[in-house]
Design a protein around this motif. Structure first.
Motif, short mmCIF file in Angstrom:
data_model
loop_
_atom_site.label_atom_id
_atom_site.label_comp_id
_atom_site.label_asym_id
_atom_site.label_seq_id
_atom_site.Cartn_x
_atom_site.Cartn_y
_atom_site.Cartn_z
N GLU A 164 0.83 -1.20 0.00
CA GLU A 164 0.00 0.00 0.00
C GLU A 164 0.86 1.25 0.00
O GLU A 164 0.58 2.23 -0.71
N SER A 165 1.93 1.23 0.77
CA SER A 165 2.81 2.39 0.82
C SER A 165 3.50 2.61 -0.52
O SER A 165 3.58 3.74 -1.03
N LYS B 104 2.38 1.56 -3.46
CA LYS B 104 1.35 1.94 -4.45
C LYS B 104 1.02 3.41 -4.32
O LYS B 104 0.88 4.14 -5.32
N SER B 105 0.91 3.87 -3.03
CA SER B 105 0.60 5.29 -2.82
C SER B 105 1.73 6.17 -3.35
O SER B 105 1.48 7.19 -4.02
N ASP C 49 1.57 6.10 -7.16
CA ASP C 49 0.49 6.93 -7.69
C ASP C 49 0.85 8.41 -7.60
O ASP C 49 0.61 9.20 -8.54
N THR C 50 1.42 8.81 -6.49
CA THR C 50 1.82 10.21 -6.32
C THR C 50 2.87 10.59 -7.37
O THR C 50 2.80 11.66 -8.00
#
Length: 384
Positions: free
Chosen positions: A322-323, A325-326, A329-330
């Motif tokens: 999740e980290s 992926k975030s 995405d950023t």
């Protein structure tokens, strides 16, 4: 007829004794049958088997042994007061067999004080080989072998021949006893001879013979003389037997008794082995059960620990995903904002001439062919 008083007769007899030189300062040989000490006086009797003579040593205690023979020196006296005849002793010394007996007692006491007769060893329960030290002639060997064979035909008898009396017999007996340790498989050693006088048995009353028997490496049996005869070898041996035949019976148990003893021991061993097997099997099963239980508990603990570790790792991976992926995405958004093609979507266009970007209008001339890149594609144009 004239009569005499008792005192007259007694004094007359006393005078006869005193006057007879044959009764004065003489030596008499005999065996001591009675003996006592009173104060400083010694009273005893000498006997030759048929007659007995009262003796006394006044003013000195004589160390005599009942049964021993002595030669006494002195004079025969008649005491008128009580009509008693007594031999007044001046000195006494042992002689013959009596002297041998005195020497025997002294040597026996010496060896006994040393402890030579202590620490008797038991005879082995099962005998396979017997060494017998004796004369090669005579009835001793045959009597001994006859009893041994009757009791158990499997016994091996090793004869170590030696003289049993006379000059050189002592050294031969000592050497024969020393040979026992050099013969393989000897379980018991027997020293034996037939009956005889005290002088005949003297070789078995020597210190060397007794010591050689005492240090023999195997249990020993002494069978010397008759049942009433005792020698130093009898005391030095582990067992004393009255005769060679009795020695054989003491050493060799009957074959049937041995067979019963062996069978009894076999049954006892079998029962013991069964008990040990049952106990061992029970302990083994218990130990195996405990091991299985312990192994299961350990496996369950390992499995639970693995599951917990997997769960922790899974959660950690999810968090990392999740980290990431975030972050991705950023970064994609930021990258997309920096993409020049994104400006085309906002109505902007890119002009190029001959494949090179045109940044200023002054770079173009009338009639130049240019390419205009816009959102959705590229078109050609001419400057007017």
């Amino acid at each position: 007829m004239k009569h005499f008083s008792v005192s007259q007769i007694c004094n007359y007899v006393k005078g006869l004794f005193d006057e007879q030189l044959v009764l004065q300062n003489i030596q008499i040989a005999g065996e001591v049958s009675e003996y006592k000490v009173s104060g400083n006086h010694t009273y005893f009797s000498l006997t030759d088997g048929d007659s007995s003579l009262a003796c006394a040593r006044y003013g000195q205690v004589l160390g005599l042994t009942i049964g021993a023979k002595y030669i006494v020196y002195g004079s025969l006296k008649f005491f008128a007061k009580n009509s008693r005849v007594s031999f007044s002793v001046l000195s006494a010394r042992p002689f013959g067999e009596g002297e041998l007996y005195i020497n025997f007692l002294k040597l026996k006491q010496k060896l006994q004080d040393e402890g030579l007769f202590d620490n008797k060893r038991p005879l082995p329960k099962f005998v396979r080989r017997i060494a017998i030290v004796t004369s090669p002639t005579g009835a001793v060997i045959s009597d001994f072998a006859e009893v041994v064979t009757r009791l158990n035909k499997c016994i091996d008898i090793v004869v170590i021949p030696t003289r049993v009396q006379g000059d050189g017999a002592e050294s031969e007996i000592v050497s024969a006893l020393e040979c026992v340790s050099k013969i393989d498989g000897i379980d018991v050693a027997v020293i034996a001879r037939g009956g005889g006088s005290a002088s005949d048995l003297a070789v078995f009353n020597t210190e060397r013979a007794a010591r050689a028997l005492a240090v023999c490496p195997v249990p020993t049996v002494s069978a010397i003389g008759h049942e009433t005869d005792y020698t130093l070898c009898d005391f030095a041996a582990d067992i004393r037997a009255g005769t060679p035949s009795i020695a054989a019976e003491l050493i060799v148990p009957p074959y049937c008794d041995m067979q019963e003893a062996v069978l009894s021991n076999i049954l006892s061993i079998e029962r013991r082995l069964t008990e040990l097997y049952c106990n061992s099997a029970s302990k083994t099963r218990l130990f195996a059960s405990q091991m299985i239980s312990a192994s299961r508990l350990r496996l369950d603990a390992c499995e639970n620990a693995a599951k917990r570790h997997i769960t922790v790792c899974s959660h950690r991976v999810d968090r990392l995903y999740e980290s990431a992926k975030s972050s991705f995405d950023t970064a994609a958004i930021r990258l997309n904002k920096s993409n020049p093609l994104a400006l085309l979507d906002q109505g902007y266009a890119r002009v190029s001439k001959d494949g090179k970007a045109v940044l200023k209008a002054t770079e173009l001339s009338k009639g130049d062919d240019i390419d205009i890149i816009m959102s959705g594609g590229k078109v050609g144009a001419q400057v007017k």
